[in-house]
Design a protein around this motif. Structure first.
Motif, mmCIF file in Angstrom:
data_model
loop_
_atom_site.group_PDB
_atom_site.id
_atom_site.type_symbol
_atom_site.label_atom_id
_atom_site.label_comp_id
_atom_site.label_asym_id
_atom_site.label_seq_id
_atom_site.Cartn_x
_atom_site.Cartn_y
_atom_site.Cartn_z
ATOM 1 N N GLU A 173 0.820 -1.214 0.000
ATOM 2 C CA GLU A 173 0.000 0.000 0.000
ATOM 3 C C GLU A 173 0.854 1.264 0.000
ATOM 4 O O GLU A 173 0.485 2.283 -0.586
ATOM 5 C CB GLU A 173 -1.000 0.000 1.171
ATOM 6 C CG GLU A 173 -0.384 -0.008 2.539
ATOM 7 C CD GLU A 173 -0.056 -1.391 3.100
ATOM 8 O OE1 GLU A 173 0.178 -1.472 4.317
ATOM 9 O OE2 GLU A 173 -0.021 -2.376 2.347
ATOM 10 N N GLU A 212 2.190 1.644 -3.627
ATOM 11 C CA GLU A 212 1.149 2.178 -4.510
ATOM 12 C C GLU A 212 0.936 3.670 -4.281
ATOM 13 O O GLU A 212 0.735 4.429 -5.234
ATOM 14 C CB GLU A 212 -0.149 1.403 -4.316
ATOM 15 C CG GLU A 212 -0.079 -0.006 -4.857
ATOM 16 C CD GLU A 212 -1.278 -0.865 -4.504
ATOM 17 O OE1 GLU A 212 -2.220 -0.381 -3.841
ATOM 18 O OE2 GLU A 212 -1.272 -2.050 -4.908
ATOM 19 N N ALA A 213 0.985 4.107 -3.026
ATOM 20 C CA ALA A 213 0.830 5.538 -2.726
ATOM 21 C C ALA A 213 1.990 6.338 -3.324
ATOM 22 O O ALA A 213 1.781 7.431 -3.873
ATOM 23 C CB ALA A 213 0.744 5.762 -1.222
ATOM 24 N N GLN A 235 3.762 5.499 -5.982
ATOM 25 C CA GLN A 235 3.573 5.508 -7.429
ATOM 26 C C GLN A 235 2.522 6.545 -7.842
ATOM 27 O O GLN A 235 2.727 7.286 -8.804
ATOM 28 C CB GLN A 235 3.166 4.112 -7.930
ATOM 29 C CG GLN A 235 4.240 3.070 -7.756
ATOM 30 C CD GLN A 235 5.532 3.431 -8.442
ATOM 31 O OE1 GLN A 235 5.543 3.841 -9.593
ATOM 32 N NE2 GLN A 235 6.629 3.312 -7.725
ATOM 33 N N THR A 236 1.420 6.606 -7.111
ATOM 34 C CA THR A 236 0.367 7.580 -7.401
ATOM 35 C C THR A 236 0.892 8.998 -7.252
ATOM 36 O O THR A 236 0.650 9.864 -8.106
ATOM 37 C CB THR A 236 -0.843 7.353 -6.467
ATOM 38 O OG1 THR A 236 -1.352 6.039 -6.697
ATOM 39 C CG2 THR A 236 -1.937 8.382 -6.701
ATOM 40 N N GLU A 237 1.630 9.239 -6.185
ATOM 41 C CA GLU A 237 2.191 10.573 -5.954
ATOM 42 C C GLU A 237 3.171 10.948 -7.065
ATOM 43 O O GLU A 237 3.172 12.089 -7.544
ATOM 44 C CB GLU A 237 2.896 10.597 -4.594
ATOM 45 C CG GLU A 237 3.304 11.977 -4.149
ATOM 46 C CD GLU A 237 3.810 11.976 -2.720
ATOM 47 O OE1 GLU A 237 4.926 12.479 -2.499
ATOM 48 O OE2 GLU A 237 3.101 11.463 -1.833
ATOM 49 N N GLU A 255 3.150 9.837 -10.166
ATOM 50 C CA GLU A 255 2.372 10.092 -11.381
ATOM 51 C C GLU A 255 1.745 11.482 -11.342
ATOM 52 O O GLU A 255 1.730 12.199 -12.351
ATOM 53 C CB GLU A 255 1.292 9.034 -11.551
ATOM 54 C CG GLU A 255 1.827 7.667 -11.912
ATOM 55 C CD GLU A 255 0.788 6.561 -11.822
ATOM 56 O OE1 GLU A 255 -0.407 6.865 -11.602
ATOM 57 O OE2 GLU A 255 1.177 5.393 -11.965
ATOM 58 N N GLN A 256 1.221 11.879 -10.188
ATOM 59 C CA GLN A 256 0.615 13.202 -10.051
ATOM 60 C C GLN A 256 1.666 14.295 -10.220
ATOM 61 O O GLN A 256 1.411 15.308 -10.870
ATOM 62 C CB GLN A 256 -0.079 13.329 -8.699
ATOM 63 C CG GLN A 256 -1.325 12.486 -8.590
ATOM 64 C CD GLN A 256 -1.925 12.477 -7.190
ATOM 65 O OE1 GLN A 256 -1.302 12.922 -6.233
ATOM 66 N NE2 GLN A 256 -3.130 11.946 -7.072
#
Length: 75
Positions: free
Chosen positions: A46, A49-50, A52-54, A56-57
């Motif tokens: 988790e 994934e956080a 990776q999301t950050e 990408e943003q």
């Protein structure tokens, strides 16, 4: 996926540099000890994934800013 059975105190090796050791088992939870070189990042899924999301943003924001600056220089 490779599935292995281990007991408390037993280990799994990944390559020459990474060791996963079963530290404790309590009901449905296990505690893993991980020995890996400092240059290898180790995260819970988790958290990974956080991150990776950050990332990408941040990349998207950087791209949007670049487009704004391009449009400012080319009226």
């Amino acid at each position: 996926m490779l599935v292995l059975t281990r007991k408390v105190g037993e280990s799994i090796r990944i390559g020459e540099d990474i060791e996963l050791k079963i530290v404790d088992i309590d009901g449905e939870q296990i505690k893993l000890g991980i020995n890996a070189p400092k240059h290898i990042e180790v995260h819970r899924q988790e958290v990974y994934e956080a991150i990776q999301t950050e990332n990408e943003q941040a990349a998207s924001l950087e791209e949007n800013l670049m487009n704004i600056f391009k449009n400012m220089n080319n009226p």
